[in-house]
Design an enzyme around this catalytic site. Structure first.
Site, mmCIF file in Angstrom:
data_model
loop_
_atom_site.group_PDB
_atom_site.id
_atom_site.type_symbol
_atom_site.label_atom_id
_atom_site.label_comp_id
_atom_site.label_asym_id
_atom_site.label_seq_id
_atom_site.Cartn_x
_atom_site.Cartn_y
_atom_site.Cartn_z
ATOM 1 N N LYS A 114 0.854 -1.192 0.000
ATOM 2 C CA LYS A 114 0.000 0.000 0.000
ATOM 3 C C LYS A 114 0.882 1.231 0.000
ATOM 4 O O LYS A 114 2.011 1.192 0.497
ATOM 5 C CB LYS A 114 -0.877 0.021 1.257
ATOM 6 C CG LYS A 114 -2.126 0.867 1.092
ATOM 7 C CD LYS A 114 -3.206 0.068 0.416
ATOM 8 C CE LYS A 114 -4.496 0.818 0.277
ATOM 9 N NZ LYS A 114 -5.588 -0.110 -0.080
HETATM 10 N N1 GLU Z 1 -7.305 0.072 -3.414
HETATM 11 C C1 GLU Z 1 -8.080 -1.122 -3.681
HETATM 12 C C2 GLU Z 1 -8.153 -2.001 -2.455
HETATM 13 O O1 GLU Z 1 -7.979 -1.544 -1.348
HETATM 14 C C3 GLU Z 1 -7.602 -1.841 -4.918
HETATM 15 C C4 GLU Z 1 -6.200 -2.353 -4.855
HETATM 16 C C5 GLU Z 1 -5.708 -2.921 -6.169
HETATM 17 O O2 GLU Z 1 -6.483 -3.024 -7.116
HETATM 18 O O3 GLU Z 1 -4.528 -3.252 -6.206
HETATM 19 O O4 GLU Z 1 -8.468 -3.145 -2.529
#
Ligand code: GLU
Length: 424
Positions: A114
């Protein structure tokens, strides 16, 4: 923030502690050995960058950004990048760990990561946002990549942000590398179905939960908190599938119509007036009150820490489908469990987004693109299987759905770690 010194409420709301609480319980139930536990709980790599960016008025400002790769045991790190004024390293860490478990729950070959940049997109121009994004990406060039860590949109970032990241990364590599990020515009290697994937995934697992509880989906009242990408899409798809969206809650208040809201008309009204409030075919309501409305499904799709020890005993939903990451605190989990509320935990409920991100990454690497039917069909298959895996695990081990999802995910990651062995 120092976790030891925090007040009880700060501890309840700290996302890293929230993730730890669930981790500890699942690890104990799984009987995981101490060494594996240490590996699974510790982020593999963390990067903090301080980036100078020139603002439109000529001033130089320093922004802080993070990228945490929690685990790469099952594949490249995967997870979004959020822009917000209150992003902290603890939050990014927790969200990175959540991505590891989320990818493992739906059984896609990614680890978890993240990112976040401390900035307030509400006061930044598009040009400023572009410069922040590009400089942040430049600092991350050695850290991310199709084989190592693949970012995606998250809070306050979108397809345009991903296009800037893709371009900046590609400029450094001297060739176009679309698979470095997902959630891109369709014309730049994006996937069909990606914008609505998280909302669609919420709809699919809600449908499964309703069937499981013997509730007829076409006679279902749904309360949705958040009318952004996740909540807005889920509202549209659920109402198209015949469910009644009786209330929508936003940061400035809620609207309620017991006969069901026309979701497209609400979206139009918000576009025209800037708010969902004063929608002609609904009454305005206090947002905290609307969260406590009696309904079949409550879908928190906005932010963390919405269902807490303060209100969990007053929630009157039969099913909670967690569209957002971390909307329920660990203390609230216990209360909901005692009250027999069927929770579809975030790492399952909102995994539709990362699942279609996986499809996007596959398509980019093959240079061969699927139609919407194929994307949506494969998404449905993965979400339904994951739902059944989690609920089956919960029944078998007599734990709640969240702990079951953690156990299932941690077991899969632990297995990969053991198979790979420890490199020395
Ligand atoms: N931000 C989204 C999540 O928390 C998508 C993450 C992604 O597609 O890599 O799942």
């Amino acid at each position: 923030m120092s976790a030891e010194l925090a007040s009880p409420i700060q501890r309840e709301f700290n996302p890293w502690l929230a993730a730890e609480a669930r981790f500890d319980e699942a690890a104990e139930r799984l009987g995981l050995d101490e060494g594996i536990c240490k590996i699974l709980r510790t982020p593999a790599r963390e990067l903090t960058v301080h980036i100078p960016v020139q603002l439109d008025d000529g001033r130089l400002e320093i922004f802080t950004g993070y990228r945490v790769q929690h685990s790469i045991a099952r594949g490249p790190g995967k997870g979004g990048i959020r822009f917000a004024p209150d992003v902290t390293l603890d939050e990014v860490r927790a969200l990175a760990a959540w991505m590891t478990w989320k990818c493992a729950v739906v059984n896609i070959p990614f680890g978890g990561a993240k990112g976040g940049v401390v900035c307030d997109p509400a006061v930044l121009s598009d040009g400023e946002l572009e410069r922040i994004t590009r400089r942040y990406t430049a600092e991350l060039v050695e850290f991310i990549g199709p084989e190592s860590d693949v970012p995606a949109p998250d809070m306050n970032t979108n397809a345009q942000t991903m296009a800037w990241i893709m371009d900046t990364y590609s400029m450094h590599k001297r060739h176009t590398e679309t698979a470095v990020v997902t959630g891109k515009p369709l014309d730049l290697g994006g996937s069909r179905g990606r914008p609505e994937a998280t909302g669609r995934g919420c709809m699919i697992v809600t449908w499964e939960a309703l069937r499981k509880l013997g509730i007829n989906p076409s006679n279902t009242n749904v309360v949705i908190q958040g009318f952004g990408n996740v909540g807005g899409m889920a509202a549209r798809l659920m109402s198209r599938a015949g469910m009644r969206i009786v209330a929508i809650i936003e940061y400035d208040g809620a609207i309620y119509n017991p006969h069901g809201l026309d979701v497209d008309a609400v979206a139009r009204h918000r576009r025209e007036t800037g708010s969902i409030l004063d929608f002609p075919e609904a009454e305005n309501m206090d947002r905290d009150e609307a969260l406590l409305l009696e309904c079949h499904v409550l879908l928190p799709a906005a932010k963390e820490n919405v269902i807490t020890s303060q209100n969990a005993d007053k929630i009157r939903a039969q099913i909670i489908c967690e569209g957002a990451n971390g909307p329920t605190t660990a203390l609230a989990d216990k209360i909901l469990e005692e009250r027999g509320i069927f929770v579809i935990p975030d790492i399952l409920a909102n995994a539709g987004g990362v699942t279609v991100s996986y499809f996007e990454w596959v398509q980019d690497r093959q240079g061969f693109f699927w139609n919407a039917q194929l994307v949506n069909g494969r998404l449905e298959e993965i979400m339904v299987n994951a739902f059944r895996d989690v609920v089956g695990y919960a029944e078998k081990h007599k734990v709640n759905n969240r702990i079951a999802a953690y156990m299932l995910a941690m077991d899969r990651v632990a297995f990969a770690v053991k198979l790979r062995g420890i490199y020395a």
